[in-house]
Design an enzyme around this catalytic site. Structure first.
Site, PDB file in Angstrom:
ATOM      1  N   ARG A  75     -37.883   2.446   3.941  1.00 55.61           N
ATOM      2  CA  ARG A  75     -36.783   2.675   2.994  1.00 55.61           C
ATOM      3  C   ARG A  75     -36.418   4.152   3.025  1.00 55.61           C
ATOM      4  O   ARG A  75     -37.252   5.007   2.721  1.00 55.61           O
ATOM      5  CB  ARG A  75     -37.214   2.248   1.587  1.00 55.61           C
ATOM      6  CG  ARG A  75     -36.166   2.564   0.544  1.00 55.61           C
ATOM      7  CD  ARG A  75     -36.523   2.051  -0.861  1.00 55.61           C
ATOM      8  NE  ARG A  75     -35.476   2.475  -1.769  1.00 55.61           N
ATOM      9  CZ  ARG A  75     -35.645   3.161  -2.894  1.00 55.61           C
ATOM     10  NH1 ARG A  75     -36.867   3.475  -3.300  1.00 55.61           N
ATOM     11  NH2 ARG A  75     -34.622   3.542  -3.615  1.00 55.61           N
ATOM     12  N   HIS A 119     -29.323   8.002  -3.583  1.00 52.00           N
ATOM     13  CA  HIS A 119     -30.572   8.457  -4.184  1.00 52.00           C
ATOM     14  C   HIS A 119     -30.304   9.861  -4.754  1.00 52.00           C
ATOM     15  O   HIS A 119     -30.901  10.848  -4.348  1.00 52.00           O
ATOM     16  CB  HIS A 119     -31.702   8.445  -3.158  1.00 52.00           C
ATOM     17  CG  HIS A 119     -33.083   8.354  -3.761  1.00 52.00           C
ATOM     18  ND1 HIS A 119     -33.992   7.369  -3.455  1.00 52.00           N
ATOM     19  CD2 HIS A 119     -33.716   9.138  -4.654  1.00 52.00           C
ATOM     20  CE1 HIS A 119     -35.117   7.562  -4.116  1.00 52.00           C
ATOM     21  NE2 HIS A 119     -34.989   8.637  -4.856  1.00 52.00           N
ATOM     22  N   GLU A 164     -32.497   3.980  -9.108  1.00 50.43           N
ATOM     23  CA  GLU A 164     -32.788   4.412 -10.477  1.00 50.43           C
ATOM     24  C   GLU A 164     -31.578   5.019 -11.192  1.00 50.43           C
ATOM     25  O   GLU A 164     -31.572   6.212 -11.529  1.00 50.43           O
ATOM     26  CB  GLU A 164     -33.946   5.416 -10.480  1.00 50.43           C
ATOM     27  CG  GLU A 164     -35.232   4.860  -9.882  1.00 50.43           C
ATOM     28  CD  GLU A 164     -36.447   5.755 -10.131  1.00 50.43           C
ATOM     29  OE1 GLU A 164     -36.269   6.885 -10.619  1.00 50.43           O
ATOM     30  OE2 GLU A 164     -37.567   5.299  -9.845  1.00 50.43           O
ATOM     31  N   TYR A 293     -44.209   3.183 -11.908  1.00 47.90           N
ATOM     32  CA  TYR A 293     -45.258   4.218 -11.884  1.00 47.90           C
ATOM     33  C   TYR A 293     -46.228   4.081 -13.066  1.00 47.90           C
ATOM     34  O   TYR A 293     -47.422   4.226 -12.898  1.00 47.90           O
ATOM     35  CB  TYR A 293     -44.626   5.623 -11.858  1.00 47.90           C
ATOM     36  CG  TYR A 293     -43.945   5.889 -10.530  1.00 47.90           C
ATOM     37  CD1 TYR A 293     -44.663   6.365  -9.440  1.00 47.90           C
ATOM     38  CD2 TYR A 293     -42.596   5.589 -10.337  1.00 47.90           C
ATOM     39  CE1 TYR A 293     -44.058   6.567  -8.197  1.00 47.90           C
ATOM     40  CE2 TYR A 293     -41.976   5.781  -9.096  1.00 47.90           C
ATOM     41  CZ  TYR A 293     -42.728   6.268  -8.035  1.00 47.90           C
ATOM     42  OH  TYR A 293     -42.130   6.446  -6.807  1.00 47.90           O
ATOM     43  N   GLU A 368     -40.659   1.214  -4.920  1.00 52.77           N
ATOM     44  CA  GLU A 368     -41.441   2.460  -5.027  1.00 52.77           C
ATOM     45  C   GLU A 368     -42.653   2.216  -5.912  1.00 52.77           C
ATOM     46  O   GLU A 368     -42.557   1.589  -6.966  1.00 52.77           O
ATOM     47  CB  GLU A 368     -40.658   3.600  -5.698  1.00 52.77           C
ATOM     48  CG  GLU A 368     -39.671   4.292  -4.818  1.00 52.77           C
ATOM     49  CD  GLU A 368     -38.930   5.425  -5.539  1.00 52.77           C
ATOM     50  OE1 GLU A 368     -39.531   6.057  -6.446  1.00 52.77           O
ATOM     51  OE2 GLU A 368     -37.778   5.657  -5.201  1.00 52.77           O
TER      52      GLU A 368
HETATM   53  C1  FCB Z   1     -38.793   8.213  -8.593  1.00 59.90           C
HETATM   54  C2  FCB Z   1     -37.759   8.663  -7.579  1.00 59.90           C
HETATM   55  C3  FCB Z   1     -38.357   9.184  -6.303  1.00 59.90           C
HETATM   56  C4  FCB Z   1     -39.593  10.014  -6.562  1.00 59.90           C
HETATM   57  C5  FCB Z   1     -40.568   9.273  -7.440  1.00 59.90           C
HETATM   58  C6  FCB Z   1     -41.841  10.003  -7.713  1.00 59.90           C
HETATM   59  O1  FCB Z   1     -38.247   8.288  -9.862  1.00 59.90           O
HETATM   60  O2  FCB Z   1     -36.904   7.593  -7.258  1.00 59.90           O
HETATM   61  O3  FCB Z   1     -37.360   9.906  -5.618  1.00 59.90           O
HETATM   62  O4  FCB Z   1     -39.238  11.231  -7.074  1.00 59.90           O
HETATM   63  O5  FCB Z   1     -39.952   8.967  -8.664  1.00 59.90           O
END
Ligand code: FCB
Length: 472
Positions: A75, A119, A164, A293, A368
């Protein structure tokens, strides 16, 4: 030994401004992140993406690393100002040629190209004309998508319109900790809408020009929000509307949630939503991209206690949480990553199961997931990043649990292939499984990269390895 479905897509992820460098070469125009990073005081250590990982010039080396990892997909994002500088309609051929080389180089190695169109690097000229709060930006985004679909649509496996949009709208226009560093709540909600609209326009334009077998998606950083107690249900509802349903509503249900409109009535009357926009935003999708995350914990503020605003995002001049003045973001128990984000993989399982419940027909893809830790290069030259391996193992286990619970999760993209420019944190935070020495650009495999290669090869988590407890 938790296993994954057959044909599960394993990948790694990066983004243009974070890795490419070559910011002023081959006709690339400026983006809002060039302006932001060159504004003194906005990025840690005054770092910029001018050189980043020099990926633009080291493409072959990086493609070979991907091949050695054995991943089935990669990606990346396309830099809008590299291919259409000045926000004009003239394609910058040298810039586009870079993406031809990237896509062809991936396919030559049997790696499926997964392209994100946006992005966060908006052409500066579009920001000067009003940015995402301005409707025209959405229309221009749709045109840009069509041009990229025409150029690369015969070879890209999966398209992701936006990465995002939560961050673009709220961190960019409300709290100002991301480019373009504006702090205007009403503008931020207009940005939410034009991102939704731009997504729909882009998805529809792509569908007309790309290979019919290619997939179309969007990546959301949905917040998995929990209340501290039952008394906090209202805080959960309110933050969920702003963070999640502001995007899921128009994109997947074709309408903004009523409660969001009511909650934010003192900020905007939403008159920028024109007839038909919500239907446009709800373009049919093949997949939903999920970035995860950590979870969020909220509490209804009692009016007197000391405020707690540990939402995991840098504190700006204003809050990104528009019309959530009575919500506290509670610091959660550790362990933590170097970003200060708590490690709690159960949120990922729960989030995937919620999406599966609410949108049972829509396949999911983790676009991600990963962690920053203060890596140390040992005397033997290795980077023994057990904490990252532990983080990944936990989260991949969480994915298997969601799959067992019925969620149709089709792939996982680790953030990130290599250490890179972590936005306002500059190069201080390392998310890579490949270490990048930012002085010499030398790439070194961390233990996590070796571990991930085994996972990919086995399509399963190895039964035994050194899982360590993470320091809190
Ligand atoms: C996300 C972003 C990516 C990176 C990660 C840690 O929010 O999409 O670019 O910065 O966090």
């Amino acid at each position: 030994m938790p296993a994954f479905p057959e044909n599960f897509l394993w990948g790694t992820a990066t983004a243009a401004y974070q890795v490419e460098g070559a910011a002023f070469e081959d006709g690339r125009g400026p983006s809002i992140w060039d302006t932001f990073s060159h504004t003194p005081g906005l990025v840690a250590n005054g770092d910029t993406g001018d050189v980043a990982c020099d990926h633009y010039h080291r493409l072959e080396e990086d493609l070979n690393i991907l091949a050695d990892l054995g991943v089935g997909a990669y990606r990346f994002s396309i830099s809008w100002p590299r291919v259409l500088p000045g926000a004009g309609d003239r394609i910058n051929q040298p810039g586009l040629d870079f993406y031809h080389r990237l896509v062809d180089g991936l396919r030559a190695r049997d790696i499926a190209p997964v392209a994100t169109l946006y992005h966060w690097d908006l052409p500066q000229e579009l920001e000067d004309a009003g940015g995402w709060p301005n409707r025209d930006t959405a229309l221009r985004f749709g045109e840009y998508a069509r041009r990229m679909g025409e150029a690369l649509g015969d070879r890209v496996h999966t398209w992701i319109t936006l990465n995002e949009p939560w961050c673009s709208a709220y961190l960019g226009y409300a709290s100002g900790v991301h480019a373009p560093a504006r702090t205007d709540a009403a503008a931020s909600l207009a940005a939410v809408h034009h991102l939704n609209l731009g997504h729909g326009l882009a998805a529809r334009a792509l569908r007309e020009v790309i290979d019919p077998a290619a997939k179309i998606s969007v990546t959301l950083n949905l917040h998995h929000i929990r209340g501290e107690s039952e008394r906090d249900a209202e805080a959960v509802r309110r933050t969920d509307a702003l963070a999640n349903r502001a995007f899921l509503g128009p994109m997947l249900d074709g309408a903004y949630p009523r409660d969001l409109i009511e909650d934010t009535a003192s900020v905007t009357d939403w008159s920028f939503v024109q007839d038909g926009d919500e239907a446009t935003a709800a373009a049919p999708l093949d997949l939903l991209g999920v970035n995860y995350y950590n979870p969020v914990l909220v509490r209804q503020w009692d009016g007197t206690s000391e405020r707690d605003q540990a939402d995991g995002h840098a504190n700006g001049a204003a809050s990104p949480w528009i019309a959530c003045d009575d919500v506290d973001f509670v610091r959660q128990p550790g362990p933590y990553t170097e970003m200060g984000w708590n490690i709690d993989e159960t949120g990922l399982t729960e989030l995937l199961l919620r999406l599966h419940r609410d949108y049972p027909e829509l396949p999911l893809m983790i676009t991600e997931n990963g962690a920053a830790f203060p890596d140390v290069v040992s005397d033997d030259g290795h980077i023994h990043d057990e904490q990252r391996v532990d983080y990944l193992r936990r989260h991949l286990t969480a994915v298997t649990e969601a799959i067992e619970g019925g969620a149709d999760v089709q792939g996982y993209f680790l953030w990130s292939l290599m250490d890179n420019f972590e936005w306002a944190h500059g190069y201080a935070k390392r998310f890579g499984i490949i270490r990048v020495d930012h002085d010499t650009q030398v790439r070194t495999w961390k233990d996590s990269a070796h571990w991930y290669r085994e996972v990919v090869a086995a399509n399963a988590l190895p039964a035994t390895d050194q899982v360590t407890t993470t320091a809190s």
